[in-house]
Design an enzyme around this catalytic site. Sequence first.
Site, PDB file in Angstrom:
ATOM      1  N   PRO A 127       0.789  -1.218   0.000  1.00  0.00           N
ATOM      2  CA  PRO A 127       0.000   0.000   0.000  1.00  0.00           C
ATOM      3  C   PRO A 127       0.829   1.278   0.000  1.00  0.00           C
ATOM      4  CG  PRO A 127      -0.214  -1.209   2.081  1.00  0.00           C
ATOM      5  CD  PRO A 127       0.917  -1.785   1.334  1.00  0.00           C
ATOM      6  N   GLU A 128       0.842   1.961  -1.125  1.00  0.00           N
ATOM      7  CA  GLU A 128       1.377   3.306  -1.203  1.00  0.00           C
ATOM      8  C   GLU A 128       0.179   4.235  -1.412  1.00  0.00           C
ATOM      9  OE1 GLU A 128       4.920   3.686  -3.640  1.00  0.00           O
ATOM     10  OE2 GLU A 128       5.259   1.532  -3.547  1.00  0.00           O
ATOM     11  N   HIS A 180      -4.699 -14.124  10.448  1.00  0.00           N
ATOM     12  CA  HIS A 180      -4.226 -12.736  10.435  1.00  0.00           C
ATOM     13  C   HIS A 180      -5.329 -11.700  10.257  1.00  0.00           C
ATOM     14  CE1 HIS A 180      -0.329 -14.552  10.410  1.00  0.00           C
ATOM     15  NE2 HIS A 180      -0.405 -14.953   9.162  1.00  0.00           N
ATOM     16  N   ARG A 237       2.137  -9.372   8.517  1.00  0.00           N
ATOM     17  CA  ARG A 237       3.409  -8.994   9.150  1.00  0.00           C
ATOM     18  C   ARG A 237       3.247  -8.081  10.353  1.00  0.00           C
ATOM     19  NH1 ARG A 237       7.480  -7.474   4.368  1.00  0.00           N
ATOM     20  NH2 ARG A 237       8.973  -7.465   6.063  1.00  0.00           N
TER      21      ARG A 237
END
Length: 277
Positions: free
Chosen positions: A2-3, A94, A113
């Site tokens: 994600p940018e 997750h 993560r």
Amino acid sequence: MPELPEVETVVRGLASRMTGRRIARLDLHRADLRWPIPRGLRRKAEGRRIEAVRRRAKYILIHLEDGGVLLLHLGMSGRLTIVNAEDRTPPELHDHVVFTLDDGTRIRFNDQRRFGVLDYLRAEALEKHPLLRELGPEPLDPGFTGERLAAALTGKRTPLKAALLDQQIVAGLGNIYVSEVLYHAGLSPRRLARTVTLERARRLVLAIREVLERAIAAGGSSLRNYVQASGELGYFQHQWAVYGREGEPCPGCDCGGGIRRIVQSNRSTFYCVKRQR
DNA sequence: ACGAGAACCTGTTTGC
DNA sequence: TGCAAACAGGTTCTCG
């Protein structure tokens, strides 16, 4: 992944489904992501109406009716998925946070993560929040000009690549889009930031706008209302010129150069040695 | 104060 | 085949 363009796409998708609804339920499946999730967050969110969903840099801001704001960051591996009310799909590995809206829609925040963030703040203190306070200009705002960028780069001895990743200089670029922007601006990622004077900075600003706007448009057009069939937000087909294309010929012209991969501050950079100076 | 590198986590791919 | 190293789209923290 994600940018800025991905986060913008996610925010538009969230806004269309969340604005005006109430958070019926907030399930926290663990007590922390990158940092502890504030105690009492559940109580502060549940029952509140959502006024707006906004973006600042790569942060997602969910504004509540009472002036509370939920701040989310997707980190490296965060993804948001919209699950329709009638869909009984159980939580996946997750899925750390699940919002349930008053119409039964669920929004799952999955982050393998755990570099992501979930925080709570007050709208009136937005500018003072430690994660937002130091951020540089929004690249798509009219106030982000060649003059301003040139001033921010003055005297910097770091490679241009690293400077553009610095969220205090410009907020929202990440590792992929920095490579893309530098390619389009014809500037070497290895060039020292301080050598970027006004003319080059103007070129950079144009390249940044063009690359980001094109990516946002691609996100919007390739998703039905920004939500994939799977419910996943913000993932779309990119057409990158250089990122991940080591060894391929320079795509934008017949300069005869090849795309090279180098490592700068432990991260990959892709560029055309001939075209970028 | 600045810049480089390590650290945070988990999973997948690459190379010997 | 098996195992270790490298790598993945972000950001903060520490150290020189």
